[in-house]
Enzyme design. Structure first.
Site, mmCIF file in Angstrom:
data_model
loop_
_atom_site.group_PDB
_atom_site.id
_atom_site.type_symbol
_atom_site.label_atom_id
_atom_site.label_comp_id
_atom_site.label_asym_id
_atom_site.label_seq_id
_atom_site.Cartn_x
_atom_site.Cartn_y
_atom_site.Cartn_z
ATOM 1 N N GLU A 225 0.826 -1.197 0.000
ATOM 2 C CA GLU A 225 0.000 0.000 0.000
ATOM 3 C C GLU A 225 0.867 1.256 0.000
ATOM 4 O O GLU A 225 0.500 2.294 -0.545
ATOM 5 C CB GLU A 225 -0.949 0.009 1.219
ATOM 6 C CG GLU A 225 -0.312 0.296 2.566
ATOM 7 C CD GLU A 225 0.531 -0.856 3.086
ATOM 8 O OE1 GLU A 225 1.261 -0.637 4.065
ATOM 9 O OE2 GLU A 225 0.444 -1.963 2.544
ATOM 10 N N VAL A 226 2.063 1.146 0.589
ATOM 11 C CA VAL A 226 2.994 2.273 0.579
ATOM 12 C C VAL A 226 3.541 2.488 -0.834
ATOM 13 O O VAL A 226 3.646 3.608 -1.320
ATOM 14 C CB VAL A 226 4.148 2.020 1.576
ATOM 15 C CG1 VAL A 226 5.193 3.120 1.445
ATOM 16 C CG2 VAL A 226 3.616 1.961 2.997
#
Length: 235
Positions: A225-226
């Site tokens: 997600e980063v």
């Protein structure tokens, strides 16, 4: 003590038959198992039946008949040497304890954001991400742990945490991670850079080497997600 094993196959893999029967009589002990791994568990059970009273060893109550098999094929323990380095004797001590408890998977969480303690011949610069030169595992160390564990019925499953949690990789290969200023406040937010050919070359070299070394492999994917957020905001 009579031990009968049906198969001479020494392959240790997920789902291997670890069942056994153990019969203890006044004058003899009999063990029957489909594989050596079941026989090893039976010997462990037998050793735990023996009582020391200060002068003699004995088994308090006979006859004893045990038919045993694991309820779960994966009975694992995770040890994180990335966030807290532990030397080989410490790892072996833990494996001996696992053998006594009939656990069969040593989940070696080897590499994370904090450190990269595993040495590599294909990518030797990566181990610069270790806490110190003394806080590393050589190829010989890894082979030693694998062999020691297998002799006790324990599989070693190694984990390299990617593509997130990759800050330690950049200590040896500085341009392999993404520079995302809005995420840099947390070391665990720093991911590998998937847009670089170099990233894939390093991953291919490292994982090709490690998969030939470790009999079982599990690579955890974390922090994607980063990666997504970084590239959406910093195209």
């Amino acid at each position: 003590l009579n031990v009968t094993v049906q198969s001479n196959d020494e392959n240790l893999q997920f789902g291997v038959d670890e069942s056994y029967t153990l019969e203890v009589l006044a004058d003899r002990v009999s063990i029957h198992a489909p594989t050596i791994w079941g026989a090893m568990h039976a010997l462990q059970t037998f050793s735990q039946l023996v009582v020391w009273d200060g002068s003699n060893y004995s088994i308090p109550s006979v006859p004893i008949n045990i038919k045993d098999a694991p309820r779960f094929p994966w009975r694992g323990l995770l040890v994180d040497t990335a966030r807290h380095f532990m030397d080989v004797p410490t790892l072996k001590r833990q494996i001996v304890a696992m053998e006594a408890s009939k656990m069969n998977v040593f989940h070696w969480h080897a590499v994370d954001a904090e450190s990269f303690p595993m040495e590599s011949t294909s990518e030797p610069e990566l181990s610069k991400g270790a806490y110190s030169p003394k806080a590393r595992f050589s190829i010989g160390d890894m082979k030693d742990v694998i062999t020691f564990a297998k002799a006790r019925g324990v599989r070693v499953v190694v984990e390299f945490d990617v593509p997130g949690h990759a800050a330690s990789w950049s200590a040896g290969v500085p341009d392999i991670t993404v520079n995302c200023p809005q995420y840099m406040h947390n070391i665990n937010n720093i991911p590998l850079n998937p847009t670089l050919d170099k990233t894939w070359k390093v991953l291919t070299n490292l994982f090709t080497e490690m998969t030939s070394l470790f009999p079982d492999n599990y690579f955890h994917t974390g922090g994607d997600e980063v990666v997504t957020g970084c590239f959406l905001n910093n195209t």
